[in-house]
Scaffold this active site. Structure first.
Site, PDB file in Angstrom:
ATOM      1  N   LYS A 116       0.824  -1.209   0.000  1.00 52.06           N
ATOM      2  CA  LYS A 116       0.000   0.000   0.000  1.00 52.06           C
ATOM      3  C   LYS A 116       0.860   1.261   0.000  1.00 52.06           C
ATOM      4  O   LYS A 116       0.475   2.267  -0.586  1.00 52.06           O
ATOM      5  CB  LYS A 116      -0.921   0.011   1.225  1.00 52.06           C
ATOM      6  CG  LYS A 116      -2.057  -1.010   1.173  1.00 52.06           C
ATOM      7  CD  LYS A 116      -3.000  -0.815   2.357  1.00 52.06           C
ATOM      8  CE  LYS A 116      -3.641  -2.106   2.819  1.00 52.06           C
ATOM      9  NZ  LYS A 116      -4.910  -2.420   2.198  1.00 52.06           N
ATOM     10  N   GLU A 200      -2.628   7.114   8.122  1.00 51.58           N
ATOM     11  CA  GLU A 200      -3.521   7.904   7.276  1.00 51.58           C
ATOM     12  C   GLU A 200      -4.464   8.713   8.132  1.00 51.58           C
ATOM     13  O   GLU A 200      -4.812   8.306   9.233  1.00 51.58           O
ATOM     14  CB  GLU A 200      -4.398   6.966   6.415  1.00 51.58           C
ATOM     15  CG  GLU A 200      -3.754   6.525   5.140  1.00 51.58           C
ATOM     16  CD  GLU A 200      -4.650   5.595   4.345  1.00 51.58           C
ATOM     17  OE1 GLU A 200      -5.845   5.442   4.686  1.00 51.58           O
ATOM     18  OE2 GLU A 200      -4.144   5.010   3.384  1.00 51.58           O
ATOM     19  N   HIS A 235     -14.450  -3.452   8.404  1.00 52.09           N
ATOM     20  CA  HIS A 235     -13.775  -3.116   7.152  1.00 52.09           C
ATOM     21  C   HIS A 235     -13.932  -4.188   6.079  1.00 52.09           C
ATOM     22  O   HIS A 235     -13.131  -4.260   5.157  1.00 52.09           O
ATOM     23  CB  HIS A 235     -12.286  -2.819   7.376  1.00 52.09           C
ATOM     24  CG  HIS A 235     -12.040  -1.786   8.423  1.00 52.09           C
ATOM     25  ND1 HIS A 235     -12.565  -0.520   8.357  1.00 52.09           N
ATOM     26  CD2 HIS A 235     -11.362  -1.829   9.594  1.00 52.09           C
ATOM     27  CE1 HIS A 235     -12.206   0.175   9.418  1.00 52.09           C
ATOM     28  NE2 HIS A 235     -11.488  -0.592  10.201  1.00 52.09           N
ATOM     29  N   ARG A 292      -6.960  -7.831  -9.642  1.00 53.05           N
ATOM     30  CA  ARG A 292      -7.637  -9.098  -9.917  1.00 53.05           C
ATOM     31  C   ARG A 292      -9.116  -8.810 -10.139  1.00 53.05           C
ATOM     32  O   ARG A 292      -9.544  -7.664 -10.008  1.00 53.05           O
ATOM     33  CB  ARG A 292      -7.504 -10.031  -8.715  1.00 53.05           C
ATOM     34  CG  ARG A 292      -7.998  -9.332  -7.451  1.00 53.05           C
ATOM     35  CD  ARG A 292      -8.115 -10.237  -6.268  1.00 53.05           C
ATOM     36  NE  ARG A 292      -8.039  -9.493  -5.021  1.00 53.05           N
ATOM     37  CZ  ARG A 292      -9.042  -8.818  -4.449  1.00 53.05           C
ATOM     38  NH1 ARG A 292     -10.228  -8.810  -5.028  1.00 53.05           N
ATOM     39  NH2 ARG A 292      -8.881  -8.171  -3.320  1.00 53.05           N
TER      40      ARG A 292
END
Ligand code: ADP
Length: 648
Positions: A116, A200, A235, A292
């Site tokens: 990430k 973040e 999540h 994907r």
């Protein structure tokens, strides 16, 4: 085009890929582990190769076994599905080394998006908007904390290698930071063997809106619009839809272009998804790119009329994209609900066992079921406990949502606990109907979804009473029809009185809450569906689900007024709480016992569970003996509560 492909996956996605291959005249090779010998994907495929033990680390995740299976069967390409090896650079490399086509992006694209933090750097250079945050190499806790302090709390700590919501921690204040960082690092280390962290800004109630992109080997790229996947628990996605409710055409185009920019920045090929967080002001931020096909791709297929697996195969075969951007349009609205063997009332714990009954709604232009299991199959501990994906489509969102709740109420699953009532309740909330979604939705509406409000019981009680009276009337009619004297009132089991006045005093349990009321009619209002548990028709069973516009209620009819005046009742408590083994019986059949007295000991997952008497009463028959294996939910014994046995 390829003559033969191998699908390196199992379950619904393996079946899904095989179906498109068949449509295109391509032979398919399945792979399977011990647990999957008789699985649906193995039966659907033209050939199947055994690849080892049930644990995926010894079968579905072993690159060498997958490659050998492809070589041995003469497959020319490998479709990895999602999960397992779908984003594994090693499989991609081994394909190339063995002259096999990997049906997915080039290895560099997988690597670029695999971390990430690395992905964020690439995206920043490509001018794709990012969630504000720190994604540097320097992992000194003081540096990370300094970054958090300066961007302001709350912040979200994320594992760079993360997935499935693991290694993620929200931090709401400065003094929680150190502890949260240590915990997130530990989780990341155990799950991904990599504890690199990013920090973040934790956006408040954003929406999760992702763009489906497709690129070919000839520099063409299109986006197939967006999916809103805001309905999440921990999540993880629960219900997805396309298009995103309320998204303006202008914003759609901007997000689509940003997604294409992201894909081009890594020379992408094939199907990909660029995930964004969208805030209430309309600002959107890149989160990650999945290299994907996604679980939720069917909603995109439904609104575009395209087969994305066919697109994948064509692109992998070197063809140009089947359509240009200006040829793609959105038609209608689609939802997907992920139907899982899990217990939403018990922290969403997976529920394993045999699918004794699995009846799905009838498929049509409006209803699609993608499933990898059939009735009688086992939901095992080895894999994701997904039973099916239910996908519905209609000309607009309101109609599609009605299709969703209707189809959910048509499902009949027994043997494992399913999340159908949870999904139905979720889809029935007024807020979801109005399209007012964000990632905090389930938490915010939990009382409504789990029927913890008094108003839910007040609403359901008269409806449950009507259902019970309707059932009784139906029973009376059946009895009368089978009688020599059809008109005799003595066959009626409702409160028939010679005066002709019907007054019914009813006692019942609604979602385990005792309820008593008087009712005097048996006409069910429209729009309510009564489904007997295990059966779709009226029978003598007094245990049923009531599907209403306000959600589904589990109802149990009590005989007369017995057993409900106090907090004890005779039903439902003496079922096995999970799959396991009976260790020992502690009382004799026929014994009188007092409330709380241990009756039987079970063992499951190396832990013992004692089944105790729910109230004073008498033990009837035991259905299992020491050493017997028991499925979760199976009745262990007959138990008659004292106040009921006295009154009989
Ligand atoms: P994973 O790869 O583990 O699925 P993602 O980065 O895709 O993790 O995030 C999963 C979900 O977590 C998102 O859909 C969103 O609901 C939530 N989330 C992630 N980042 C943020 C953020 N910065 N602020 C608020 N919510 C976030």
């Amino acid at each position: 085009m390829f003559n033969k492909i191998l699908i390196a996956n199992r379950g619904e996605i393996a079946c899904r890929v095989i179906q498109t291959a068949r449509k295109m005249g391509i032979a398919s090779v399945a792979v399977y582990s011990d647990a999957d010998r008789n699985a649906r994907h193995v039966k659907l495929a033209d050939e199947a190769v055994y690849i080892g033990p049930s644990a995926s680390s010894e079968s579905y995740l072993v690159v060498k076994k997958i490659i050998n299976a492809a070589l041995d069967t003469g497959a020319q390409a490998i479709h990895p599905g999602y999960g397992f090896l779908s984003e594994n650079a090693d499989l991609c490399r081994h394909c190339a080394a063995n002259n096999l086509v990997f049906i997915g992006p080039p290895v560099d694209a997988i690597l670029a998006m695999g971390s990430k933090s690395a992905a964020k750097k690439i995206m920043a250079n490509a001018d794709v908007p990012l969630v504000p945050g720190y994604h540097g190499e320097d992992q000194n806790p003081a540096v990370l904390k300094q970054a958090a302090d300066s961007m302001g709390y709350p912040v979200l700590l994320k594992a760079a290698a993360g997935g499935g919501g693991k290694g993620m921690r929200a931090v709401y204040a400065e003094d929680e930071f150190d502890q949260a960082l240590a915990a997130a690092k530990r989780e990341a280390q155990t799950s991904f063997n990599d504890d690199l962290m990013l920090v973040e800004k934790y956006l408040q109630k954003p929406r999760h809106v992702e763009i489906q992109v497709f690129c070919d080997q000839h520099d063409n790229a299109v986006y197939l619009f967006e999916r809103d996947c805001s309905l999440q628990r921990r999540h993880q996605k629960v219900i997805e839809e396309a298009p995103a409710p309320g998204l303006s055409e202008e914003l759609r185009q901007r997000m689509g272009s940003a997604a294409i920019q992201a894909a081009k920045a890594i020379n992408y090929q094939g199907a990909g998804t660029v995930e964004f967080l969208l805030d209430s002001s309309g600002a959107f931020f890149f989160m990650e790119m999945n290299t994907r096909l996604q679980v939720e791709h069917p909603v995109t297929e439904m609104i575009t009329g395209q087969d994305l697996v066919e697109w994948q195969l064509r692109v992998a075969n070197g063809e140009t994209l089947p359509m240009r951007q200006d040829q793609l349009t959105i038609h209608g609205h689609a939802f997907e609900a992920r139907i899982y063997a899990e217990d939403p009332d018990n922290d969403f714990l997976p529920s394993t066992g045999t699918l004794h009954q699995l009846r799905a709604p009838i498929e049509s232009n409006h209803v699609r079921i993608d499933s990898g299991v059939v009735e009688g199959d086992e939901v095992s501990i080895f894999y994701d406990p997904m039973i099916a994906k239910l996908i519905v489509w209609d000309s607009d969102r309101a109609r599609a949502l009605k299709r969703l709740t209707d189809a959910l109420s048509d499902f009949c699953i027994n043997g494992v606990t399913s999340n159908i009532p949870f999904l139905y309740n979720l889809a029935s909330t007024a807020a979801f109907r109005s399209g007012d979604v964000d990632t905090g939705f389930i938490e915010e509406h939990q009382d409504e979804i789990f029927h913890r409000r008094q108003e839910d019981l007040d609403y359901a009680a008269p409806l449950a009473a009507q259902a019970i009276l309707a059932k009784r009337a139906e029973r009376s009619k059946q009895l009368a029809e089978h009688s020599l004297e059809p008109s005799s009132p003595w066959h009626l089991t409702d409160n028939w009185r010679t005066t002709g006045i019907e007054q019914h005093s009813l006692a019942m349990l609604i979602n385990d809450q005792p309820v008593q009321l008087k009712a005097d009619t048996s006409v069910m209002p429209a729009g309510i569906k009564v489904v007997n548990n295990g059966e779709h028709h009226f029978s003598n069973s007094s245990d049923f689900n009531l599907f209403t516009p306000q959600g589904v209620f589990h109802c149990t009819e009590a005989q007369a007024n017995l057993g409900l005046d106090e907090d004890n009742h005779s039903s439902g408590n003496l079922a096995a709480p999970m799959n396991g083994t009976v260790v020992t019986l502690l009382v004799e059949a026929g014994a009188s016992v007092s409330k709380g007295q241990p009756l039987l000991v079970m063992e499951a997952m190396k832990m013992e569970h004692t089944i105790a008497a729910p109230t004073d009463g008498q033990v009837g028959e035991f259905f299992y003996q020491a050493g017997d294996l028991v499925d979760g939910g199976a009745e262990l014994l007959i138990f008659v509560a004292a106040d009921i046995s006295a009154a009989l």
